[in-house]
Scaffold this active site. Structure first.
Site, PDB file in Angstrom:
ATOM      1  N   GLU A  27     -73.310 -27.312  -2.676  1.00  0.00           N
ATOM      2  CA  GLU A  27     -73.594 -26.272  -4.178  1.00  0.00           C
ATOM      3  C   GLU A  27     -74.214 -26.767  -4.851  1.00  0.00           C
ATOM      4  O   GLU A  27     -74.228 -27.675  -5.373  1.00  0.00           O
ATOM      5  CB  GLU A  27     -72.303 -25.941  -4.413  1.00  0.00           C
ATOM      6  CG  GLU A  27     -72.207 -25.041  -5.756  1.00  0.00           C
ATOM      7  CD  GLU A  27     -71.099 -24.509  -5.756  1.00  0.00           C
ATOM      8  OE1 GLU A  27     -69.978 -24.555  -4.964  1.00  0.00           O
ATOM      9  OE2 GLU A  27     -70.713 -22.798  -6.927  1.00  0.00           O
ATOM     10  N   ASN A 174     -69.881 -15.557  -1.066  1.00  0.00           N
ATOM     11  CA  ASN A 174     -68.127 -16.526  -1.164  1.00  0.00           C
ATOM     12  C   ASN A 174     -66.583 -16.081  -1.494  1.00  0.00           C
ATOM     13  O   ASN A 174     -66.891 -15.297  -3.172  1.00  0.00           O
ATOM     14  CB  ASN A 174     -68.793 -17.649  -1.120  1.00  0.00           C
ATOM     15  CG  ASN A 174     -67.893 -18.839  -1.765  1.00  0.00           C
ATOM     16  OD1 ASN A 174     -67.686 -19.461  -1.484  1.00  0.00           O
ATOM     17  ND2 ASN A 174     -67.078 -18.925  -3.744  1.00  0.00           N
ATOM     18  N   GLU A 175     -65.719 -16.737  -1.524  1.00  0.00           N
ATOM     19  CA  GLU A 175     -65.065 -15.463  -1.941  1.00  0.00           C
ATOM     20  C   GLU A 175     -64.715 -14.345  -3.375  1.00  0.00           C
ATOM     21  O   GLU A 175     -64.811 -14.120  -4.384  1.00  0.00           O
ATOM     22  CB  GLU A 175     -64.266 -17.169  -3.181  1.00  0.00           C
ATOM     23  CG  GLU A 175     -63.713 -18.532  -2.475  1.00  0.00           C
ATOM     24  CD  GLU A 175     -63.167 -19.782  -3.378  1.00  0.00           C
ATOM     25  OE1 GLU A 175     -63.481 -19.243  -4.306  1.00  0.00           O
ATOM     26  OE2 GLU A 175     -63.297 -20.506  -2.585  1.00  0.00           O
ATOM     27  N   TYR A 247     -57.787 -25.972  -0.625  1.00  0.00           N
ATOM     28  CA  TYR A 247     -57.701 -26.677  -1.504  1.00  0.00           C
ATOM     29  C   TYR A 247     -56.381 -27.490  -1.488  1.00  0.00           C
ATOM     30  O   TYR A 247     -55.517 -26.893  -1.852  1.00  0.00           O
ATOM     31  CB  TYR A 247     -58.554 -26.987  -2.694  1.00  0.00           C
ATOM     32  CG  TYR A 247     -60.235 -26.694  -2.858  1.00  0.00           C
ATOM     33  CD1 TYR A 247     -60.462 -27.591  -2.108  1.00  0.00           C
ATOM     34  CD2 TYR A 247     -60.366 -25.174  -2.798  1.00  0.00           C
ATOM     35  CE1 TYR A 247     -62.283 -27.897  -2.617  1.00  0.00           C
ATOM     36  CE2 TYR A 247     -62.240 -25.374  -2.545  1.00  0.00           C
ATOM     37  CZ  TYR A 247     -62.611 -26.434  -2.353  1.00  0.00           C
ATOM     38  OH  TYR A 247     -64.198 -26.087  -2.455  1.00  0.00           O
ATOM     39  N   GLU A 298     -64.264 -24.533   3.493  1.00  0.00           N
ATOM     40  CA  GLU A 298     -64.649 -25.371   2.427  1.00  0.00           C
ATOM     41  C   GLU A 298     -62.714 -25.606   2.265  1.00  0.00           C
ATOM     42  O   GLU A 298     -61.945 -25.023   2.226  1.00  0.00           O
ATOM     43  CB  GLU A 298     -64.429 -23.947   0.567  1.00  0.00           C
ATOM     44  CG  GLU A 298     -65.930 -24.255   0.120  1.00  0.00           C
ATOM     45  CD  GLU A 298     -65.507 -23.693  -0.473  1.00  0.00           C
ATOM     46  OE1 GLU A 298     -64.938 -23.463  -2.209  1.00  0.00           O
ATOM     47  OE2 GLU A 298     -66.281 -22.782  -1.002  1.00  0.00           O
ATOM     48  N   GLN A 347     -66.726 -31.738  -1.634  1.00  0.00           N
ATOM     49  CA  GLN A 347     -68.603 -31.424  -1.112  1.00  0.00           C
ATOM     50  C   GLN A 347     -69.134 -32.099  -1.111  1.00  0.00           C
ATOM     51  O   GLN A 347     -68.744 -33.432  -1.597  1.00  0.00           O
ATOM     52  CB  GLN A 347     -69.260 -30.540  -2.388  1.00  0.00           C
ATOM     53  CG  GLN A 347     -68.703 -29.158  -2.507  1.00  0.00           C
ATOM     54  CD  GLN A 347     -69.277 -28.566  -3.938  1.00  0.00           C
ATOM     55  OE1 GLN A 347     -70.722 -29.366  -4.291  1.00  0.00           O
ATOM     56  NE2 GLN A 347     -69.153 -27.721  -4.627  1.00  0.00           N
TER      57      GLN A 347
HETATM   58  O1  AHR Z   1     -66.255 -25.777  -4.338  1.00  0.00           O
HETATM   59  C1  AHR Z   1     -65.898 -25.592  -5.776  1.00  0.00           C
HETATM   60  C2  AHR Z   1     -65.894 -24.112  -5.874  1.00  0.00           C
HETATM   61  O2  AHR Z   1     -64.314 -24.136  -4.849  1.00  0.00           O
HETATM   62  C3  AHR Z   1     -66.797 -23.873  -4.885  1.00  0.00           C
HETATM   63  O3  AHR Z   1     -68.053 -22.721  -5.880  1.00  0.00           O
HETATM   64  C4  AHR Z   1     -66.164 -22.121  -4.747  1.00  0.00           C
HETATM   65  O4  AHR Z   1     -66.359 -21.732  -3.986  1.00  0.00           O
HETATM   66  C5  AHR Z   1     -64.023 -23.065  -4.903  1.00  0.00           C
HETATM   67  O5  AHR Z   1     -63.788 -22.391  -5.521  1.00  0.00           O
END
Ligand code: AHR
Length: 498
Positions: A27, A174-175, A247, A298, A347
């Site tokens: 990103e 995205n999201e 995450y 992600e 990332q």
């Molecule tokens: O990876 C960092 C951020 O985490 C991304 O921009 C977003 O999609 C997620 O919340």
């Protein structure tokens, strides 16, 4: 601790491990793109058309199959036309999500495609739903893919690429439940249909693979409500992938944690299995033939900001603990090769659970990178059913009793090459195990072990090889082979069927 057993059922394949499970995400955030990938053609750092050579060489070794770009939250505030044409006249924008730094746009579509080609990955572009229009995204597809003589194809040619880029993977936002527009699932489903309707296949031999935004973690309601709306009436079929984000977060900090926090983070990471199983089960209700692929585009650790670093740049160190998180997660994806078609760790460089860290002209690889290197033989292999029996580890998370696996892993077969990867999470117990190869016999060939006596061990610019795999010959032959897995380790064992 009792001896463990690992059964590998050679005659019970689960499915082909899609190489895209080993995908990445880059990103415009912190020092991922600028410095991590792009240094510019005039940089003293050796580069190819502005892209750093050391990073390209390192990434090529882990065979990155696919890279997602340009975000992340950045994607829904990105307008692709800002990143084409002469670099000196590209607009200077604000990277509003990530520190409000100036985005010069010198790294745009052509530069990203060049990067993908250098490392051998397929591009996965994430379009702007939150602040963009279907027209804008449709034109990006035409610009990238139209092989004929349209104005946009001519513009691409004038910018250096007469041949189409042939981009197959497109994320529709995205999201979108969060930074991508704060939609409710029904509203996003309506937007998804509107966008996807206009994303045309301009290349008959490379149809688009359109990916919808899935839940935040294992949010069951988001998935039900999105598909209820999407499939209402005659149903909407222009959807190929559905992508969750998960995450596992942190416990302690990136480099400082207790033994309890070591286990806690591994336990949180292992929750990925529930997400995969439950999300696929819901999808199966709407898509029983599994036409729509489950994706996790992600995932990874997310530690508290590192003192001295810009907190919006999400820079973090990467220890042996992150390596175990990566390994146990990849093993989950392998074990569910029939359910997961792509995953992108967050990332690639200098951000979150990175493969690579750079400091101006210096570059190091992280323990997580080594896991990706060790696991390359799984890519495109036939996942086999496995059964791990080992005493679990008891722990408390948020005041509740929980259990972490004693040993976990995955196995795959390619021709006569059998490949087994195993995580031993115990900080102090070497785990003796009998590997039972059911339905065949095999000869051990090679073992690679990633471990360290200090569970906080990590690589630094001064000591870049503190954590790295150690390779040795693997003895043993037959259908029962004994092996001892060291504490706090990731192990990759290669066998030949005999
Ligand atoms: O990876 C960092 C951020 O985490 C991304 O921009 C977003 O999609 C997620 O919340």
């Amino acid at each position: 601790m009792a001896e463990a057993t690992i059964k590998v059922l050679v005659d019970r394949p689960v499915g082909t491990i899609h190489r895209n499970i080993y995908g990445h995400f880059a990103e415009h955030l912190g020092r991922c793109i600028y410095e991590g990938v792009w240094v510019g053609e005039d940089s003293p750092i050796p580069n190819t058309h502005g892209i750093r050579n050391d990073v390209v060489q390192a990434l090529r070794k882990i065979h990155p199959p696919v890279i997602r770009w340009p975000g992340g939250c950045f994607a829904d505030d990105y307008h692709w036309r800002d990143g084409i044409g002469p670099r000196e006249s590209r607009p200077r924008r604000i990277n509003a999500h990530w520190g409000q730094v100036i985005e010069t746009n010198v790294f745009g579509t052509h530069e990203f495609i060049a990067f993908c080609r250098l490392v051998g990955a397929e591009p996965y572009l994430c379009g702007n739903v939150g602040s963009g229009t279907p027209r804008e995204m449709r034109d990006w597809v035409e610009y990238c893919n139209f092989p004929g003589d349209s104005t946009l194809a001519r513009e691409r040619a004038a910018n250096g690429s007469p041949e189409p880029f042939r981009v197959r993977y497109w994320g529709v936002g995205n999201e979108n439940w969060g930074c991508g527009g704060h939609f409710c699932p029904e509203d996003y489903a309506a937007e998804y249909k509107r966008f996807a309707t206009f994303l045309f296949d301009f290349l008959p031999d490379a149809p688009l693979y359109l990916i919808a935004c899935g839940p935040n973690g294992n949010d069951i309601l988001w998935t039900h409500r999105f598909f209820e709306k999407l499939m209402r009436g005659r149903g909407f079929r222009r959807i190929h992938g559905y992508a969750a984000h998960y995450y596992c977060g942190t416990a302690g900090t990136a480099t400082e944690y207790t033994v309890q926090q070591w286990y806690e983070l591994l336990w949180k990471a292992a929750r990925m299995e529930e997400l995969v199983v439950q999300q696929r089960a819901i999808l199966d209700g709407y898509d029983p033939h599994r036409r729509i692929g489950l994706i996790v585009d992600e995932w990874g650790t997310w530690h508290p900001p590192t003192p001295g670093e810009n907190p919006r740049f999400l820079w973090q160190q990467n220890t042996l603990r992150d390596a175990l998180v990566a390994a146990l997660t990849l093993d989950i994806f392998n074990r569910h090769a029939d359910k997961v078609v792509m995953a992108n760790i967050a990332q690639t460089i200098n951000v979150l659970q990175a493969m690579i860290l750079t400091q101006e002209e210096k570059m190091i690889v992280t323990p997580t990178y080594h896991v990706y290197a060790m696991y390359v033989p799984h890519q495109d292999g036939q996942a086999l059913f496995t059964d791990f029996e080992a005493d679990p580890i008891a722990l408390q998370v948020g005041g509740r009793d929980q259990e972490l696996f004693g040993l976990a892993g995955s196995a795959s077969l390619k021709g006569d090459r059998l490949f087994l990867t195993v995580v031993n999470p115990s900080v102090d117990h070497p785990q003796e195990a009998t590997i039972r190869i059911v339905g065949a016999s095999a000869r051990g060939e090679r073992a690679q072990v990633l471990s360290h006596e200090d569970i906080h061990a990590h690589n630094t610019f001064d000591a870049p090889e503190t954590v790295q795999p150690v390779e040795s010959a693997l003895s043993g032959e037959g259908s029962e082979i004994a092996y001892t897995f060291p504490p706090a380790s990731v192990t990759a064992l290669s066998f030949r069927l005999t």
